[in-house]
Design a protein around this motif. Structure first.
Motif, short mmCIF file in Angstrom:
data_model
loop_
_atom_site.label_atom_id
_atom_site.label_comp_id
_atom_site.label_asym_id
_atom_site.label_seq_id
_atom_site.Cartn_x
_atom_site.Cartn_y
_atom_site.Cartn_z
N PRO A 12 -23.29 -30.26 -57.22
CA PRO A 12 -22.90 -30.42 -55.81
C PRO A 12 -21.99 -29.29 -55.31
O PRO A 12 -22.09 -28.88 -54.15
CB PRO A 12 -22.15 -31.77 -55.79
N VAL A 13 -21.12 -28.78 -56.20
CA VAL A 13 -20.23 -27.66 -55.80
C VAL A 13 -21.05 -26.38 -55.67
O VAL A 13 -20.91 -25.63 -54.69
CB VAL A 13 -19.08 -27.47 -56.82
N TRP A 14 -21.92 -26.12 -56.67
CA TRP A 14 -22.74 -24.90 -56.63
C TRP A 14 -23.67 -24.91 -55.41
O TRP A 14 -23.84 -23.89 -54.75
CB TRP A 14 -23.53 -24.76 -57.93
N ASP A 15 -24.25 -26.06 -55.12
CA ASP A 15 -25.14 -26.16 -53.94
C ASP A 15 -24.39 -25.79 -52.66
O ASP A 15 -24.97 -25.23 -51.73
CB ASP A 15 -25.70 -27.59 -53.81
N ALA A 16 -23.09 -26.11 -52.62
CA ALA A 16 -22.28 -25.84 -51.42
C ALA A 16 -21.92 -24.36 -51.27
O ALA A 16 -21.59 -23.92 -50.17
CB ALA A 16 -21.01 -26.69 -51.43
N ILE A 17 -21.98 -23.59 -52.38
CA ILE A 17 -21.56 -22.17 -52.29
C ILE A 17 -22.66 -21.17 -52.65
O ILE A 17 -22.52 -19.99 -52.38
CB ILE A 17 -20.30 -21.89 -53.16
N SER A 18 -23.75 -21.63 -53.25
CA SER A 18 -24.76 -20.70 -53.80
C SER A 18 -25.34 -19.76 -52.74
O SER A 18 -25.60 -18.59 -53.02
CB SER A 18 -25.88 -21.46 -54.50
#
Length: 397
Positions: free
Chosen positions: A242-248
């Motif tokens: 969820p964190v990576w999806d928000a910044i990728s």
């Protein structure tokens, strides 16, 4: 409360810490009964290594510039007197004789050595008799003591504000601060959820199931230039995704994303959290010197009135690493805010290790521990109103 005193000239003994001298001068000048403008005398000492005497003339010069501006008086009204040897009464009498004998004077001995304070007090009282008053700023209560009586019932931190840049100037430092990059706000909302759930935060910091920053570095400890299967395995873990999806897809370099994931997220999160309800405290983020000066970095500075608290933040789970960060914070705190600066060390240490850190600091620093607060994993995942209360009360105490 007894604040009556008659003063035309103000004498400030200048020590190595300029802040209490500055606040004392502001308060005493603002509240003097005699509104006729007299002179301010800043008494400094010449540097003399042979008798282990620190020089404070530079401190006095910076004070003169700042006070002239803030009190709206001409710099010529602020005179600097030099003492060659503060142990020698003759040196002190020589400088005292330069001050107008006909004027009412008030001596502030917050700065200066104990010897200098005692000599000045005795000689001034002898010379000016009933035209003499004395004062000092009590660092524990932040109240002014005049002629042995408390002069103000209000904490002076509620009356006088300084900015971080004022503090830095007084201590002969230059600093810049920045703001968190708003581009990461979506990811911070995910961390909001993790910071309210100790299980989720524990999962995030688990190397086996959460985010393992070492996999994103090469053999020399530098961040990798591109992601491969090994890294994607971590980024697809349930707690990380969820964190990576928000910044990728953000338009920033891969290195900036990895720096954020490694630990800057906690600095961002805490800064935003504290500013949601700042309780009259000014917070500054990512403090660094201008380019070309010796490098250092402070995560967050908090200023309540004129008192600085340095907030050091790390996602390290190793007590030794956190201890190193804490000692660097102590060093920077004194450089930037003087002796009365407080420190908050925030980490992801479990309760046992955090208590161990507190114990180590007590042993290593002795009396400094009263200016130190260590918060670990248990503290930062508790009820957020309670966390804010702990931090705010510590800063204001």
């Amino acid at each position: 409360i007894k604040k009556e005193y008659i003063m035309k000239d103000l004498i400030i003994l200048v020590g190595t810490n300029p802040l209490p001298c500055y606040i004392s001068a502001r308060y005493l000048w603002d509240n003097k009964d005699n509104k006729e403008v007299g002179d301010i005398y800043l008494i400094g000492s010449e540097e003399n290594p042979s008798i282990q005497q620190y020089g404070t003339i530079d401190v006095a010069k910076r004070l003169r510039i700042k006070l002239a501006k803030d009190l709206s008086i001409n710099q010529e009204k602020i005179k600097i007197l030099k003492i060659d040897d503060v142990r020698c009464i003759d040196n002190i009498v020589k400088e005292i004789n330069k001050i107008n004998e006909e004027h009412e004077i008030l001596l502030n001995f917050t700065g200066g050595t104990k010897t200098m304070d005692a000599f000045f007090y005795n000689e001034c009282e002898k010379k000016w008799k009933d035209r003499f008053s004395s004062s000092y700023l009590d660092a524990r209560t932040n109240q002014m003591i005049i002629n042995g009586h408390i002069a103000n019932d209000k904490d002076l931190r509620q009356i006088y504000d300084v900015t971080l840049h004022d503090l830095a100037y007084l201590h002969k430092k230059e600093v810049n601060n920045s703001e968190p990059n708003k581009i990461f706000n979506k990811a911070l909302k995910v961390f909001d959820d993790y910071m309210n759930d100790k299980q989720k935060l524990n999962l995030w910091i688990s190397k086996d199931q959460g985010y393992n920053s070492q996999i994103f570095k090469d053999d020399k400890g530098n961040f990798i230039k591109e992601l491969k299967e090994e890294q994607y395995e971590i980024l697809n873990r349930s707690i990380v995704k969820p964190v990576w999806d928000a910044i990728s897809s953000l338009d920033v370099k891969l290195k900036d994303k990895l720096v954020f994931l490694e630990g800057v997220w906690l600095e961002y999160w805490l800064f935003e959290f504290l500013n949601q309800d700042n309780n009259g405290i000014k917070y500054y983020f990512d403090i660094k010197p201008p380019e070309g000066l010796p490098e250092f970095q402070i995560d967050i500075c908090a200023i309540y009135g004129y008192q600085l608290t340095v907030i050091s933040i790390t996602t390290a789970k190793n007590k030794g690493m956190v201890k190193l960060k804490a000692f660097e914070a102590m060093y920077r705190a004194k450089q930037l805010g003087g002796d009365e600066t407080k420190i908050i060390q925030i980490s992801l240490l479990n309760e046992g290790n955090n208590n161990g850190l507190v114990h180590d600091i007590e042993i290593d620093t002795g009396s400094l521990v009263s200016k130190f607060l260590c918060l670990g994993l248990e503290d930062i995942t508790q009820d957020k109103n309670e966390l804010r209360k702990i931090i705010t009360e510590y800063i204001k105490k």
